[in-house]
Design a protein around this motif. Structure first.
Motif, PDB file in Angstrom:
ATOM      1  N   GLN A 103       6.042  -5.914   4.296  1.00  0.00           N
ATOM      2  CA  GLN A 103       5.920  -7.220   3.793  1.00  0.00           C
ATOM      3  C   GLN A 103       7.512  -7.911   3.985  1.00  0.00           C
ATOM      4  N   ILE A 104       8.793  -6.564   3.380  1.00  0.00           N
ATOM      5  CA  ILE A 104       9.763  -7.197   2.893  1.00  0.00           C
ATOM      6  C   ILE A 104      10.380  -7.736   4.355  1.00  0.00           C
ATOM      7  N   LYS A 105      10.022  -7.174   5.435  1.00  0.00           N
ATOM      8  CA  LYS A 105      10.679  -7.620   6.356  1.00  0.00           C
ATOM      9  C   LYS A 105      10.175  -8.971   6.925  1.00  0.00           C
ATOM     10  N   LYS A 106       8.960  -9.194   6.975  1.00  0.00           N
ATOM     11  CA  LYS A 106       8.075 -10.504   6.993  1.00  0.00           C
ATOM     12  C   LYS A 106       8.834 -12.216   6.412  1.00  0.00           C
ATOM     13  N   GLU A 107       9.236 -11.127   4.819  1.00  0.00           N
ATOM     14  CA  GLU A 107       9.409 -12.603   4.520  1.00  0.00           C
ATOM     15  C   GLU A 107      10.922 -12.325   4.564  1.00  0.00           C
ATOM     16  N   ASP A 108      11.488 -12.019   5.451  1.00  0.00           N
ATOM     17  CA  ASP A 108      13.399 -12.416   5.294  1.00  0.00           C
ATOM     18  C   ASP A 108      14.219 -12.081   4.325  1.00  0.00           C
ATOM     19  N   ILE A 109      13.547 -11.646   3.425  1.00  0.00           N
ATOM     20  CA  ILE A 109      14.668 -10.500   2.372  1.00  0.00           C
ATOM     21  C   ILE A 109      15.917  -9.818   2.783  1.00  0.00           C
ATOM     22  N   PHE A 110      16.570 -10.550   2.787  1.00  0.00           N
ATOM     23  CA  PHE A 110      18.304  -9.613   3.235  1.00  0.00           C
ATOM     24  C   PHE A 110      18.999  -8.537   2.073  1.00  0.00           C
ATOM     25  N   THR A 111      18.879  -9.120   0.914  1.00  0.00           N
ATOM     26  CA  THR A 111      19.474  -8.156   0.103  1.00  0.00           C
ATOM     27  C   THR A 111      18.350  -7.315  -0.652  1.00  0.00           C
ATOM     28  N   ALA A 163      15.245   7.516   2.450  1.00  0.00           N
ATOM     29  CA  ALA A 163      15.017   8.245   4.169  1.00  0.00           C
ATOM     30  C   ALA A 163      13.095   7.701   4.372  1.00  0.00           C
ATOM     31  N   LYS A 164      12.606   7.120   3.706  1.00  0.00           N
ATOM     32  CA  LYS A 164      11.881   6.654   3.768  1.00  0.00           C
ATOM     33  C   LYS A 164      11.632   4.797   4.314  1.00  0.00           C
ATOM     34  N   LEU A 165      12.696   4.618   3.566  1.00  0.00           N
ATOM     35  CA  LEU A 165      13.466   2.738   4.288  1.00  0.00           C
ATOM     36  C   LEU A 165      13.854   2.775   4.789  1.00  0.00           C
ATOM     37  N   LYS A 166      14.270   3.899   5.619  1.00  0.00           N
ATOM     38  CA  LYS A 166      15.516   3.760   6.792  1.00  0.00           C
ATOM     39  C   LYS A 166      15.276   2.660   7.515  1.00  0.00           C
ATOM     40  N   PRO A 167      14.052   2.028   7.854  1.00  0.00           N
ATOM     41  CA  PRO A 167      14.219   0.827   9.006  1.00  0.00           C
ATOM     42  C   PRO A 167      14.761  -0.288   8.393  1.00  0.00           C
ATOM     43  N   LEU A 168      14.512  -0.605   6.471  1.00  0.00           N
ATOM     44  CA  LEU A 168      15.368  -1.337   6.236  1.00  0.00           C
ATOM     45  C   LEU A 168      16.674  -1.057   6.430  1.00  0.00           C
ATOM     46  N   TRP A 169      17.444  -0.258   5.788  1.00  0.00           N
ATOM     47  CA  TRP A 169      18.615  -0.523   5.257  1.00  0.00           C
ATOM     48  C   TRP A 169      19.754  -0.331   6.545  1.00  0.00           C
ATOM     49  N   GLN A 170      18.790   0.629   7.843  1.00  0.00           N
ATOM     50  CA  GLN A 170      19.777   0.722   8.781  1.00  0.00           C
ATOM     51  C   GLN A 170      19.830   0.068  10.053  1.00  0.00           C
ATOM     52  N   ARG A 201      22.549  -9.127  -8.054  1.00  0.00           N
ATOM     53  CA  ARG A 201      21.883 -10.879  -7.603  1.00  0.00           C
ATOM     54  C   ARG A 201      21.485 -10.765  -6.235  1.00  0.00           C
ATOM     55  N   PRO A 202      20.486  -9.278  -6.343  1.00  0.00           N
ATOM     56  CA  PRO A 202      19.138  -9.328  -5.212  1.00  0.00           C
ATOM     57  C   PRO A 202      18.428 -10.621  -4.537  1.00  0.00           C
ATOM     58  N   GLU A 203      17.447 -10.426  -4.056  1.00  0.00           N
ATOM     59  CA  GLU A 203      16.842 -11.244  -3.327  1.00  0.00           C
ATOM     60  C   GLU A 203      15.600 -11.297  -3.881  1.00  0.00           C
ATOM     61  N   ALA A 204      15.356  -9.878  -3.826  1.00  0.00           N
ATOM     62  CA  ALA A 204      14.101  -8.956  -4.032  1.00  0.00           C
ATOM     63  C   ALA A 204      14.707  -8.090  -5.146  1.00  0.00           C
ATOM     64  N   ILE A 205      13.329  -6.619  -5.401  1.00  0.00           N
ATOM     65  CA  ILE A 205      13.176  -5.813  -5.977  1.00  0.00           C
ATOM     66  C   ILE A 205      11.907  -4.854  -5.397  1.00  0.00           C
ATOM     67  N   LEU A 206      12.088  -4.054  -4.877  1.00  0.00           N
ATOM     68  CA  LEU A 206      11.527  -2.811  -4.815  1.00  0.00           C
ATOM     69  C   LEU A 206      11.168  -1.857  -5.869  1.00  0.00           C
ATOM     70  N   ASP A 263       0.437  -1.142   0.222  1.00  0.00           N
ATOM     71  CA  ASP A 263       0.108  -0.613   0.500  1.00  0.00           C
ATOM     72  C   ASP A 263       0.931   1.111  -0.068  1.00  0.00           C
ATOM     73  N   ASP A 264       1.116   1.527   0.337  1.00  0.00           N
ATOM     74  CA  ASP A 264       2.875   2.543   0.580  1.00  0.00           C
ATOM     75  C   ASP A 264       3.851   1.804   1.715  1.00  0.00           C
ATOM     76  N   PHE A 265       4.893   2.549   1.484  1.00  0.00           N
ATOM     77  CA  PHE A 265       6.408   2.077   2.014  1.00  0.00           C
ATOM     78  C   PHE A 265       6.398   2.190   2.933  1.00  0.00           C
ATOM     79  N   GLU A 266       5.556   1.868   3.916  1.00  0.00           N
ATOM     80  CA  GLU A 266       5.317   1.697   5.460  1.00  0.00           C
ATOM     81  C   GLU A 266       5.369   0.329   4.889  1.00  0.00           C
ATOM     82  N   ASP A 267       3.998  -0.171   4.581  1.00  0.00           N
ATOM     83  CA  ASP A 267       3.652  -1.446   4.204  1.00  0.00           C
ATOM     84  C   ASP A 267       4.725  -2.557   3.394  1.00  0.00           C
ATOM     85  N   ALA A 268       5.761  -1.769   2.573  1.00  0.00           N
ATOM     86  CA  ALA A 268       6.336  -2.473   2.366  1.00  0.00           C
ATOM     87  C   ALA A 268       7.736  -3.178   2.905  1.00  0.00           C
TER      88      ALA A 268
END
Length: 631
Positions: free
Chosen positions: A118-126, A137-144, A190-195, A110-115
């Protein structure tokens, strides 16, 4: 005055569309890095909040806003909505064209927060984020916190500064390169996923998805946010112009119109609606029509005159419905303006037909035929079947595609029998006698034509003025040569002939060959190339410096003179007797006679054109339909 809020591909298209009016307008972007070629547009820079935008509109007497900003510029859309409400302004939203959502291969967010969730839920690392520098800035909780993230950004100093300000590691930044295969970066990282964002066709959405699927990489996509309901949506240049003409009738000197093909497609869609309107609801006043360029416009249809019919015909059960559109050619001097373009849609059923499948499919069979007032092709050379209706390939495909789309929209199950669409034009046979159709071997009615679906009239003065301004821009680039071509098709071929020249060096002359060369002489341009298709070349070689079909048609007597003076034999003269269009000469003449004929044709073109450029050198390229070039 009109204000475009741009900075996107749609912004460029909007500016180009308003340029056709030859009147000033404003084009606003947050930064100054986007290159936009404008002759009449006035550039504004800088981000605007609600007060800034309101002040801008008042100062510049803005009467209409065109929001062509990025679909994810939510704050800007909200600002535009508030200011438009305060000042009682219309807002045209130049929306992108979006492919259908793929629910099978894409995880939608739905938005960056939802992304992030869901990405964390799926244990995506790269993760490779193709969502732009603003999303760092919006994706800081992922890359930090949890993932190894890579971002692809524009190769701009401002983008690098923003990434640095957020503390994102430079080693994980990669830069966007225009026209680069999306798979290259995926294969490297070779990332596991793209956004990605749901950025539409112009944002390269399909290319990103296709590349990820090919590499077996998961896809997370953020849905495009809704824009305010008060905005008037369009998704292309033709829709924009038609809407501006409606809201500000005096902005364009001449009003655009619809081709007969578009009218026929709209009537066919309306008849399809009638056929499956089982609840007998009132018919809508307008229907959507998908144009060849992929955009959708809405076309008015006539009020429903009768309900669909059903009964036995030749032993089969037949259901059919009919609708019509009144041709509006705008300010183009079209002899078919005001005529009724009628479509009948019928589907036969047999008693032993199997039951329709439960789910709609995309493989409906559509047969397009001609009825009253539509001409019959009696000679080869038009690219249409001899003995068949004079419905050109582009409008024929428009009719087929639009009926199929509407059947799918209505969730009509697949039918065992084809849908038959019959196009008719009452009074067409009489009108056709006053056209060039009889010379082309089209008898008994008009032809259903159109390449873009829209008729865009230009006043000679305004068009020639735009040619001059375009040539001034081309000269200012320092290009060693200016290349003149009649339109997009010929430009594609001559660009390949001169790949080193800047885009601004290629100028469209339309039909105004003489005026365009005179402008080059006035501007003291020393090296000019004229790219020309054989149909226009034949007219030019006879001394017609304006090659519009309404001004001059192909002269077979002149073609014979050219062939004789070129030393061509009797076989070539026999071919000339049979052809309908000059372009047939490319395939019907022997290689030796074709070279001789074209060489002589070019000599005659030079005789009329060279004196118009006395201080310069003129090269003329004769271009075939497939891009072959003779000099």
């Amino acid at each position: 005055m009109i204000l475009i809020l741009g900075g996107t591909t749609e912004g460029r298209i909007a500016a180009r569309t308003l340029e056709e009016a030859g009147k000033p307008f404003y084009y606003s972007t947050k930064g100054d890095e986007q290159e936009v070629t404008m002759h009449h547009g006035i550039r504004l820079h800088g981000a605007m909040d609600e007060l800034d935008l309101e002040r801008c509109c008042r100062e510049h007497n803005i009467q209409l806003l065109v929001d062509a900003a990025h679909p994810f510029a939510i704050q800007l859309h909200q600002t535009v909505e508030k200011v438009a409400h305060t000042l009682d302004l219309y807002v045209i939203r130049f929306e992108r064209i979006y492919p259908p959502r793929d629910e099978e291969h894409i995880t939608w967010c739905d938005d960056f927060e939802d992304a992030i969730r869901q990405i964390k839920k799926e244990d995506i690392f790269t993760l490779l984020a193709l969502t732009g520098v603003q999303s760092i800035a919006k994706l800081k909780p992922l890359w930090q916190e949890s993932a190894c993230c890579y971002f692809r950004i524009l190769n701009r100093e401002s983008s690098r500064r923003l990434a640095e300000r957020e503390g994102f590691p430079e080693k994980n930044l990669y830069y966007y390169h225009a026209d680069e295969d999306e798979r290259i970066l995926l294969q490297k990282l070779r990332p596991e996923a793209i956004l990605i964002k749901e950025s539409g066709l112009s944002g390269g959405f399909n290319e990103k998805v296709k590349a990820a699927l090919a590499e077996g990489i998961r896809i997370f996509a953020i849905r495009c946010p809704d824009t305010p309901g008060s905005f008037i949506p369009i998704d292309g240049e033709h829709g924009l112009r038609r809407m501006v003409e409606n809201i500000l009738p005096d902005f364009y000197p001449l009003r655009s119109g619809l081709s007969t093909g578009t009218c026929a497609a709209a009537a066919a869609v309306a008849a399809t609606w009638d056929l499956f309107n089982l609840e007998r609801r009132p018919r809508p006043a307008v229907f959507p029509v998908l144009l060849p360029n992929g955009e959708t416009i809405y076309v008015p249809v006539e009020k429903q005159k009768s309900w669909p019919n059903a009964g036995f015909l030749n032993g089969n059960w037949m259901a059919d419905a009919e609708a019509s559109v009144i041709k509006d050619a705008g300010d183009d001097p079209d002899i078919t303006n005001g005529m009724e373009i009628r479509a009948n849609v019928a589907v036969p059923f047999r008693m032993d037909d199997p039951e329709p499948e439960d789910t709609p499919v995309d493989d409906y069979t559509i047969i397009v035929s001609g009825g009253e007032g539509v001409g019959i092709v009696t000679m080869p050379g038009l690219g249409l079947e001899v003995g068949g209706p004079a419905i050109n390939n582009t409008p024929r495909k428009m009719i087929e595609d639009n009926v199929k789309l509407f059947l799918k929209h209505l969730r009509v199950p697949k039918q065992p029998n084809p849908f038959v669409v019959t196009i008719s034009v009452p009074g067409g046979e009489e009108i056709a006698r006053r056209t060039f159709n009889p010379r082309l071997g089209i008898e008994g009615g008009i032809s259903i034509i159109g390449t873009s679906g829209i008729v865009k009239p230009f006043s000679s003065e305004a068009f020639v003025d735009s040619i001059r301004k375009s040539m001034e821009v081309g000269r200012a680039t320092g290009s060693p040569r200016i290349v003149l071509n009649s339109g997009a098709k010929s430009e594609k071929y001559v660009r390949g002939y001169y790949p080193e020249l800047p885009a601004q060096a290629f100028i469209h002359y339309g039909n105004f060959i003489g005026d365009t060369i005179k402008i080059a002489a006035d501007l003291e341009i020393k090296a000019v190339t004229l790219g020309i298709m054989i149909g226009k070349a034949v007219k030019l070689a006879e001394g017609n410096l304006d090659t519009h079909s309404k001004q001059v048609t192909m002269n077979k007597d002149f073609l014979r003179e050219v062939a004789l003076s070129a030393g061509c034999g009797g076989e070539t003269l026999a071919v000339i007797e049979k052809i309908t269009l000059a372009r047939e000469l490319w395939t019907l003449l022997s290689a030796e006679d074709l070279q001789a004929f074209c060489s002589r044709l070019l000599e005659l073109c030079h005789q009329y054109c060279d004196p118009l450029l006395p201080e310069g050198e003129l090269t003329i390229l004769l271009i075939s339909e497939e891009g072959k070039i003779i000099t």
